[in-house]
Design an enzyme around this catalytic site. Structure first.
Site, PDB file in Angstrom:
ATOM      1  N   ASN A  99       0.973  -1.159   0.201  1.00 39.06           N
ATOM      2  CA  ASN A  99      -0.066   0.127  -0.254  1.00 39.06           C
ATOM      3  C   ASN A  99       0.861   1.339   0.168  1.00 39.06           C
ATOM      4  O   ASN A  99       1.700   1.494  -1.063  1.00 39.06           O
ATOM      5  CB  ASN A  99      -0.927  -0.003   0.942  1.00 39.06           C
ATOM      6  CG  ASN A  99      -0.819  -0.372   2.508  1.00 39.06           C
ATOM      7  OD1 ASN A  99      -0.369  -1.386   2.869  1.00 39.06           O
ATOM      8  ND2 ASN A  99      -0.869   0.844   3.535  1.00 39.06           N
ATOM      9  N   ASP A 100       0.826   1.994   1.006  1.00 41.82           N
ATOM     10  CA  ASP A 100       1.111   3.382   0.915  1.00 41.82           C
ATOM     11  C   ASP A 100       2.915   3.684   0.516  1.00 41.82           C
ATOM     12  O   ASP A 100       3.689   2.673   1.122  1.00 41.82           O
ATOM     13  CB  ASP A 100       1.370   4.267   2.142  1.00 41.82           C
ATOM     14  CG  ASP A 100      -0.150   4.053   2.747  1.00 41.82           C
ATOM     15  OD1 ASP A 100      -1.006   3.489   2.515  1.00 41.82           O
ATOM     16  OD2 ASP A 100      -0.270   4.752   3.861  1.00 41.82           O
ATOM     17  N   PRO A 101       3.277   4.424  -0.444  1.00 41.50           N
ATOM     18  CA  PRO A 101       4.582   4.695  -0.458  1.00 41.50           C
ATOM     19  C   PRO A 101       5.137   5.677   0.521  1.00 41.50           C
ATOM     20  O   PRO A 101       4.504   6.339   1.003  1.00 41.50           O
ATOM     21  CB  PRO A 101       4.442   5.560  -1.973  1.00 41.50           C
ATOM     22  CG  PRO A 101       3.229   6.428  -1.958  1.00 41.50           C
ATOM     23  CD  PRO A 101       2.302   5.195  -1.137  1.00 41.50           C
ATOM     24  N   GLN A 149       4.641   0.396   2.224  1.00 40.51           N
ATOM     25  CA  GLN A 149       3.923  -0.557   2.987  1.00 40.51           C
ATOM     26  C   GLN A 149       3.768  -1.880   2.425  1.00 40.51           C
ATOM     27  O   GLN A 149       3.201  -1.861   1.258  1.00 40.51           O
ATOM     28  CB  GLN A 149       2.601   0.028   3.641  1.00 40.51           C
ATOM     29  CG  GLN A 149       2.881   1.151   4.257  1.00 40.51           C
ATOM     30  CD  GLN A 149       3.050   1.174   5.874  1.00 40.51           C
ATOM     31  OE1 GLN A 149       2.145   0.835   6.622  1.00 40.51           O
ATOM     32  NE2 GLN A 149       4.428   1.369   6.262  1.00 40.51           N
ATOM     33  N   SER A 180       3.042   4.552   8.135  1.00 44.14           N
ATOM     34  CA  SER A 180       3.657   5.290   7.162  1.00 44.14           C
ATOM     35  C   SER A 180       4.457   6.509   7.616  1.00 44.14           C
ATOM     36  O   SER A 180       4.382   6.955   8.858  1.00 44.14           O
ATOM     37  CB  SER A 180       2.537   5.673   6.315  1.00 44.14           C
ATOM     38  OG  SER A 180       2.285   4.691   5.199  1.00 44.14           O
TER      39      SER A 180
END
Length: 598
Positions: free
Chosen positions: A68-70, A85, A129
């Site tokens: 998921n998140d950069p 993630q 994150s």
């Protein structure tokens, strides 16, 4: 490229190949956990209905599992770094670590071992994150959210440092014993307190960063914290900004040039250098937890008051978005090598969790985008980084001065289009046939697109592209424009309203797919009849840029017929006005040499 350029390219390619061998075991699949996840998702999960050929060809993606998140993108000692993630044990969310990949060109990637994993009390139950900051000596520091309780997602902010700053690959990270460095005190909601930003250094020598949060039931908040040493942090008396939008995840705050240049600005230099500060605006982006999209405002940063004021007082209500499609948890960074700001964003799947488990992967990162301020000062422009053009095939297909009559569609032949880059310039013959915009939909592009999709005949438009289409058009994803006369307000005449929409409602015959339309209004003047579109097509991704990057839409689609060589590309016009394709240029897109070992 030239002889010297070729030698340099081959040199770093050899480096990457060696790194890939060293990093071959960085993505470990735990089959027993995947089976457990599958059992938890559905009873007796069948094979995925998503064809294996729909795995992306040139978008960032690990070989297996969930992403998921950069996080913390940066450029360091000649290498681009992307942390993200990642679940090393399956294709659903869980067991999150910070995976780590490196690149010389933002296109070819090698996966290293995870950089940050749960290992201390302050992150035992989650490493979520965060962002990277370049210190005064050029060494990076990562700030990230940790979860430190098993019974509730109690969130604190931690710091991680490179073990060896001379290592350009930053292969090892350490967590100082004084973590956590920021805790949710003073009435802050400890379960909604995460995602620290890149810090910036003020003229007073203090570093400042933001942490996203939720105040009360519905107010998104960006809290400001100050520190001289990245160890002891103090919360400012007032938030940088807040709005009644729901929880603010993954905040991002950065300067952009306001003098017409397309160059990026380093987050710290614009604050320290007073002369530079006078030539910049600021962007505050937040990811809305409830609505699952990113929006931003452009405004002014008052350094003395430590407050941000949007130029548009209604900006937090109108929600200008980076992307009106499947794009979330974005993060930018300043690239000093090319003096530009680059945007990363996560695109999740649109199939079912059971399909994700069965096929073994879920999530991609959008193509990195260069971002800069539009000359109007009202919004950002976005464009795929120039490096992606290296993946274009040698011989493009070109279509020029082709009139597309009402109700007509024209196939673009001569190339395989399941993996392609298409640029097209349109000219509208006349705007006289444009429909009047319904005032009830004047601020609701999504609703307008749902009601007036690609097959709904109109005045000026819909016109655009059918991509990933089957030969019989049973399957097609439409990316199009529709032009309206402005909603009547006091009888005055305004400029035409341009809607950009991606309509995937007929993208697949497979059941149980999430196929919503995505749309945004394009702030452009089409009175001269001209507008452009670029679409990056990548098997199960359609990533489109309207009017030179004024509106962007990414959509995930999973055709069952329009796969590989069976995918077709068309220009279509379902309006009453003739449309001319001034020029269409389409390239087949190659795969990168390396994509994290896949």
């Amino acid at each position: 490229m030239g002889v010297l350029g070729s030698r340099v390219a081959w040199a770093w390619l050899v480096q990457l190949l060696l790194l890939q061998q060293l990093a071959g075991a960085s993505h470990v699949v735990y089959d027993d956990l995947e089976l457990q996840a599958a059992a938890a998702t559905a009873d007796g999960v069948p094979p995925s209905i998503v064809d294996s050929e729909l795995r992306t060809g040139y978008h960032f993606q690990p070989p297996k599992n969930w992403i998921n998140d950069p996080n913390a993108p940066m450029y360091y000692k000649g290498w681009y770094h992307l942390f993200y993630q990642y679940n090393p044990k399956g294709a659903v969310w869980g067991n999150i670590v910070w995976a780590h990949s490196v690149s010389r060109d933002l296109i070819n990637w090698v996966a290293l071992k995870p950089a940050i994993e749960p290992s201390i009390r302050a992150d035992k139950y989650g490493c979520w994150s965060g962002s990277a900051t370049m210190m005064a000596d050029g060494t990076p520091v990562i700030m990230y959210t940790g979860v430190n309780r098993p019974d509730v997602n109690y969130q604190v902010q931690n710091v991680a440092l490179p073990r060896n700053g001379s290592d350009p690959l930053l292969r090892e990270w350490v967590k100082p014993g004084h973590n956590p460095v920021i805790v949710p005190e003073g009435g802050i909601n400890a379960t909604q307190f995460r995602d620290p930003t890149t810090a910036w250094r003020g003229a007073d020598g203090h570093w400042r960063l933001l942490v996203g949060s939720l105040a009360g039931q519905s107010r998104g908040v960006a809290y400001v914290y100050r520190s001289r040493d990245f160890r002891r942090w103090t919360r400012a008396a007032q938030p940088l900004h807040s709005a009644p939008t729901g929880m603010w995840e993954c905040p991002d705050f950065y300067p952009v040039t306001a003098d017409g240049r397309r160059e990026g600005v380093d987050t710290s230099s614009a604050v320290v250098d007073a002369a530079a500060s006078a030539r910049v605006k600021y962007v505050l982006k937040n990811s809305l937890d409830l609505r699952r999209y990113d929006y931003y405002t452009v405004g002014t940063y008052d350094r003395k008051a430590e407050r941000y004021v949007p130029d548009d007082p209604a900006g937090d209500e109108h929600h200008i978005r980076y992307d009106y499609g499947n794009f979330y948890a974005s993060k930018t960074f300043y690239d000093p090598a090319k003096r530009r700001r680059i945007l990363w964003g996560w695109a999740n799947e649109s199939d079912t969790a059971a399909d994700d488990v069965a096929k073994g992967w879920a999530g991609i990162q959008a193509i990195p985008r260069k971002v800069w301020l539009d000359p109007s000062g009202k919004q950002l422009l976005q464009w795929p980084i120039e490096e992606v053009e290296r993946l274009r095939g040698k011989w493009p297909v070109i279509l020029k001065d082709r009139v597309v009559k009402p109700g007509e569609h024209v196939e673009v032949t001569g190339l395989q289009t399941a993996q392609a880059d298409v640029e097209v310039s349109f000219e509208v013959g006349s705007l006289e046939a444009a429909e009047r915009l319904d005032p009830a939909m004047a601020y609701d592009a999504q609703r307008l697109c749902s009601a007036r999709g690609a097959d709904a005949r109109g005045g000026v438009g819909p016109f655009g592209l059918w991509v990933l289409a089957s030969a019989g058009l049973e399957e097609k994803t439409a990316v199009f424009f529709r032009v309206f006369r402005p909603a009547a307000r006091g009888g005055g005449a305004g400029k035409p309203v341009v809607l950009m929409c991606t309509d995937p409602t007929k993208s697949s015959r497979n059941p149980n797919m999430y196929q919503p339309t995505f749309a945004g209004f394009v702030d452009t003047d089409i009175t001269n009849g001209k507008i452009s579109l670029r679409s990056l097509i990548d098997r199960s991704v359609v990533e489109s840029f309207g009017a030179g990057g004024k509106a962007c839409i990414l959509s995930r689609v999973y055709p069952s017929l329009a796969i590989g060589k069976n995918a077709r590309l068309y220009v279509f016009n379902n309006g009453k006005a003739e449309i001319k394709v001034s020029q269409l240029t389409a390239w087949e897109m190659k795969k990168p040499v390396m994509m994290n070992g896949a």
